[in-house]
Design a protein around this motif. Structure first.
Motif, short mmCIF file in Angstrom:
data_model
loop_
_atom_site.label_atom_id
_atom_site.label_comp_id
_atom_site.label_asym_id
_atom_site.label_seq_id
_atom_site.Cartn_x
_atom_site.Cartn_y
_atom_site.Cartn_z
N VAL A 154 22.59 -26.33 21.22
CA VAL A 154 22.35 -24.89 21.36
C VAL A 154 21.31 -24.47 20.32
O VAL A 154 21.06 -25.17 19.34
N TYR A 155 20.68 -23.31 20.57
CA TYR A 155 19.77 -22.73 19.58
C TYR A 155 20.59 -22.05 18.49
O TYR A 155 21.58 -21.35 18.78
N LYS A 156 20.20 -22.24 17.26
CA LYS A 156 20.88 -21.59 16.13
C LYS A 156 19.84 -20.85 15.28
O LYS A 156 18.69 -21.27 15.20
N THR A 157 20.29 -19.76 14.66
CA THR A 157 19.41 -18.92 13.86
C THR A 157 19.93 -18.84 12.42
O THR A 157 21.14 -18.67 12.21
N VAL A 158 19.04 -18.98 11.47
CA VAL A 158 19.39 -18.79 10.06
C VAL A 158 18.47 -17.70 9.50
O VAL A 158 17.30 -17.61 9.86
N THR A 159 19.04 -16.87 8.61
CA THR A 159 18.31 -15.72 8.06
C THR A 159 18.48 -15.67 6.56
O THR A 159 19.58 -15.93 6.04
N THR A 160 17.43 -15.33 5.84
CA THR A 160 17.50 -15.19 4.39
C THR A 160 18.11 -13.84 4.03
O THR A 160 18.26 -12.96 4.88
N ASN A 161 18.43 -13.67 2.76
CA ASN A 161 18.90 -12.38 2.27
C ASN A 161 17.75 -11.38 2.21
O ASN A 161 16.58 -11.76 2.16
N GLU A 162 18.10 -10.10 2.19
CA GLU A 162 17.09 -9.06 2.00
C GLU A 162 16.62 -9.06 0.54
O GLU A 162 17.29 -9.60 -0.35
N HIS A 163 15.46 -8.45 0.29
CA HIS A 163 14.97 -8.26 -1.07
C HIS A 163 14.63 -6.79 -1.27
O HIS A 163 14.09 -6.14 -0.37
N SER A 164 14.96 -6.28 -2.44
CA SER A 164 14.61 -4.90 -2.80
C SER A 164 13.48 -4.94 -3.82
O SER A 164 13.50 -5.75 -4.75
N THR B 260 0.82 -1.22 0.00
CA THR B 260 0.00 0.00 0.00
C THR B 260 0.85 1.27 0.00
O THR B 260 0.31 2.36 -0.06
N THR B 261 2.17 1.13 0.08
CA THR B 261 3.07 2.27 0.05
C THR B 261 3.76 2.32 -1.30
O THR B 261 3.43 1.53 -2.20
N SER B 262 4.71 3.21 -1.50
CA SER B 262 5.41 3.33 -2.78
C SER B 262 6.87 3.70 -2.55
O SER B 262 7.27 4.10 -1.44
N GLY B 263 7.68 3.56 -3.63
CA GLY B 263 9.09 3.90 -3.55
C GLY B 263 9.99 2.69 -3.62
O GLY B 263 9.54 1.56 -3.89
N SER B 264 11.28 2.90 -3.41
CA SER B 264 12.27 1.80 -3.36
C SER B 264 12.31 1.27 -1.93
O SER B 264 12.76 1.98 -1.02
N ILE B 265 11.89 0.05 -1.76
CA ILE B 265 11.71 -0.50 -0.41
C ILE B 265 12.57 -1.76 -0.25
O ILE B 265 12.64 -2.60 -1.15
N THR B 266 13.21 -1.87 0.88
CA THR B 266 13.99 -3.07 1.22
C THR B 266 13.20 -3.93 2.20
O THR B 266 12.76 -3.44 3.25
N ILE B 267 13.01 -5.18 1.82
CA ILE B 267 12.31 -6.13 2.70
C ILE B 267 13.37 -6.86 3.53
O ILE B 267 14.21 -7.57 2.97
N PRO B 268 13.37 -6.69 4.85
CA PRO B 268 14.37 -7.37 5.68
C PRO B 268 14.29 -8.88 5.52
O PRO B 268 13.25 -9.43 5.15
N GLY B 269 15.40 -9.56 5.81
CA GLY B 269 15.42 -11.01 5.72
C GLY B 269 14.49 -11.67 6.73
O GLY B 269 14.23 -11.11 7.81
N THR B 270 13.98 -12.84 6.37
CA THR B 270 13.18 -13.66 7.28
C THR B 270 14.11 -14.59 8.05
O THR B 270 15.07 -15.12 7.48
N SER B 271 13.86 -14.78 9.33
CA SER B 271 14.74 -15.63 10.13
C SER B 271 13.93 -16.69 10.89
O SER B 271 12.75 -16.49 11.17
N ILE B 272 14.58 -17.81 11.15
CA ILE B 272 14.03 -18.84 12.02
C ILE B 272 15.14 -19.32 12.96
O ILE B 272 16.32 -19.22 12.65
N SER B 273 14.75 -19.84 14.10
CA SER B 273 15.70 -20.47 15.01
C SER B 273 15.26 -21.90 15.28
O SER B 273 14.07 -22.20 15.28
N TYR B 274 16.25 -22.77 15.49
CA TYR B 274 16.00 -24.17 15.79
C TYR B 274 17.01 -24.64 16.83
O TYR B 274 18.00 -23.95 17.11
N PHE B 275 16.75 -25.81 17.41
CA PHE B 275 17.66 -26.36 18.41
C PHE B 275 18.54 -27.40 17.74
O PHE B 275 18.05 -28.40 17.20
#
Length: 572
Positions: free
Chosen positions: A370-380, A349-364
């Motif tokens: 230990v808990y570990k976290t993995v994150t995807t790349n950002e998208h423009s 609903t907005t406009s312009g050049s927008i960066t979508i932050p990466g999505t992350s999950i954590s697992y054991f």
């Protein structure tokens, strides 16, 4: 007339084949297995010809031959009829290691070769199961049973391998009346595909005596909760000819440790090893439009019980409805392996050049604990302004400002005027009274309509997913028809039959498996006695084959025909 029809169909197939882009895909039923575990390599291609897989090591022993098949699919985007040729090779590895298999080649009739991808298979050492100590009473019996485990202490969400082992003073020839150690409802388990239901008896020295032994009924189990978990004893009749002995094993206990405190906010309940990928279907969009975002969780552990990842979206990005979920999961000695794909519809609903932050999950992570976290790349993403949308917003804003100015002016300039006429009963009075009531009714109607539409969409998605699972199971049963995997074939027939009744009976409980007694009760209550006998017959044939009585190759096609007849009768 028939010759003309066949000629036309042949021409259509030929034109479709020409129109298709050459494609050869090599895949495996599992990528992480143990020594001796059954694995299937599949070559899918739209080119007819001879096939060959390169770089297959000598440690791979083919056990089921090479089975071919053909299917037709309609590409609704192009209108072309797609012809898919399939060749499957089934076997097992005799040595551990990491193997790069492929590429596979398809050599067409014209002599041209087409190449596939390469896949990597990790083969671990065979998981050895151990059992507890037998009692003195068991050691004095003609035969006794023990429950075998690969672990006695696990973390919450972790799987264990459980099997039955029998020690006998006489040489068994068959068994009967087997009752598994998984008797309580609500326990999640999967029969391992490399389990052999045929008796493989060998001699073994145990506690100073020689016994005839055999292993049976190997399962992957996901114990629920935390604390002490107990497996029930199994029982069976061990037969030698017409004589036999009824035995009941001892039980077994597993300690389930809770996961450590301090789980990250994006923890999805996954235990094992996992990765994350994300993609979007476009990088340019107009304001107000919708794009698709796909998030894929893959790995090994308890992926089937993992939660949906949370999207970290910028302001002005709205998720429409629930995601479409696609699962591709298999089960082996390492747990549940595969991927879950979530497809989201997102409006901007907005406009312009927008960066979508990466999505992350954590697992054991079970190896490092230990808990570990993995994150995807950002998208423009570039969002073009929609002038009509902006004009509408500006018009609304201008209207609001005019109303405000007019009201303000009236407040400042209005003089007190007394009137002898009463407002009660006038047009203005009834308009003022009825307008809020009508607006309230309209609002309730729109909300109910929206909720009903959302429920209908969700219901359709669930039905679509269950229908897809049923079709996949039926297709797997057909693919195993001429294979040498007797246990896998009859297990697939039984699973397909249960899935069909899950659809018919609207069975939605994901914490347990639909019991066949519930199916029999449903058919009895609905007065479908003929269908009841057919269903009983299919279950009986599967059990007789899988529990030691065996079945001839001639029994395979009739039971598949009977299954398809039942599904047709259910009108799913």
């Amino acid at each position: 007339m028939m010759h003309k029809v066949l000629s036309v169909l042949s021409l259509l197939f030929c034109f479709s084949a020409i129109a298709q882009k050459s494609r050869v895909v090599l895949s495996a039923s599992k990528t992480k297995i143990e020594v001796g575990e059954t694995i299937a390599f599949t070559i899918e291609s739209n080119i007819e010809g001879t096939t060959q897989i390169d770089n297959v090591p000598p440690s791979f022993v083919n056990s089921g031959g090479i089975n071919g098949g053909i299917s037709y699919q309609m590409d609704y985007n192009t209108g072309n009829l797609l012809i898919i040729y399939t060749n499957k090779e089934v076997g097992a590895f005799t040595k551990p290691g990491t193997y790069k298999i492929g590429p596979a080649y398809v050599k067409s009739r014209s002599g041209q070769s087409y190449q596939s991808n390469v896949i990597t298979i990790e083969v671990a050492k065979k998981v050895n199961l151990s059992n507890g100590e037998p009692s003195s009473q068991q050691l004095n019996e003609p035969a006794f049973g023990m429950i075998q485990l690969n672990k006695t202490s696990i973390y919450e969400g972790e799987s264990i391998i459980v099997g039955a082992k029998v020690y006998s003073r006489f040489q068994p020839t068959r068994i009967g009346n087997y009752n598994t150690f998984i008797q309580r409802k609500g326990i999640e388990f999967q029969e391992l595909k490399n389990t052999s239901r045929q008796l493989q008896v060998r001699e073994e020295k145990f506690h100073g005596n020689m016994y005839y032994t055999f292993e049976y009924d190997r399962n992957l189990v996901f114990p629920p909760g935390t604390g002490s978990f107990t497996l029930d004893p199994f029982s069976m009749d061990v037969m030698q000819g017409f004589k036999g002995y009824s035995l009941q094993s001892s039980g077994a206990a597993i300690e389930i440790k809770p996961l450590p405190n301090g789980a990250p906010n994006d923890f999805i309940g996954a235990v094992g090893s996992f990765s994350l990928q994300r993609k979007i279907d476009t990088t340019k969009i107009k304001q107000g439009e919708v794009f698709k975002m796909t998030v894929e969780v893959s790995g090994t552990g308890n992926i089937q019980n993992s939660l949906e990842p949370e999207l970290n979206l910028p302001k002005g990005f709205i998720v429409y409805g629930d995601p479409i979920v696609s699962k591709d999961i298999s089960y082996g000695v390492n747990g549940a392996e595969g991927s879950i794909e979530y497809e989201f519809n997102i409006q901007v609903t907005t406009s312009g050049s927008i960066t979508i932050p990466g999505t992350s999950i954590s697992y054991f992570d079970l190896d490092d604990e230990v808990y570990k976290t993995v994150t995807t790349n950002e998208h423009s993403i570039e969002v073009e302004k929609d002038k009509s949308l902006i004009a509408t917003e500006e018009k609304k804003q201008a209207s609001d400002e005019a109303i405000y100015k007019q009201s303000d002016s009236e407040l400042r300039l209005t003089k007190e005027v007394k009137s002898t006429e009463s407002i009660f009963g006038s047009t203005l009075f009834w308009s003022g009274v009825s307008a809020p009531i009508l607006c309230a009714f309209l609002f309730i109607f729109l909300v109910k309509r929206r909720e009903q539409s959302a429920d209908e969409i969700e219901t359709k998605q669930v039905i679509h997913q269950k229908n897809k699972e049923l079709n996949d199971l039926l297709a797997r049963s057909k693919s195993l028809l001429h294979s040498g995997e007797n246990d896998a074939y009859y297990s697939s027939i039984e699973n397909t039959l249960r899935k069909a009744f899950e659809l018919k009976m609207a069975f939605t409980d994901t914490d347990r498996i639909l019991d066949k007694s519930e199916i029999f009760d449903f058919l009895h209550q609905t007065g479908q006695t003929d269908l009841l006998e057919s269903v009983r017959g299919v279950f009986r044939t599967c059990e007789e084959s899988r529990f030691g009585f065996g079945a001839s190759a001639n029994d395979r096609q009739p039971v598949l025909d009977q299954l398809e007849s039942i599904i047709k009768t259910l009108k799913l």
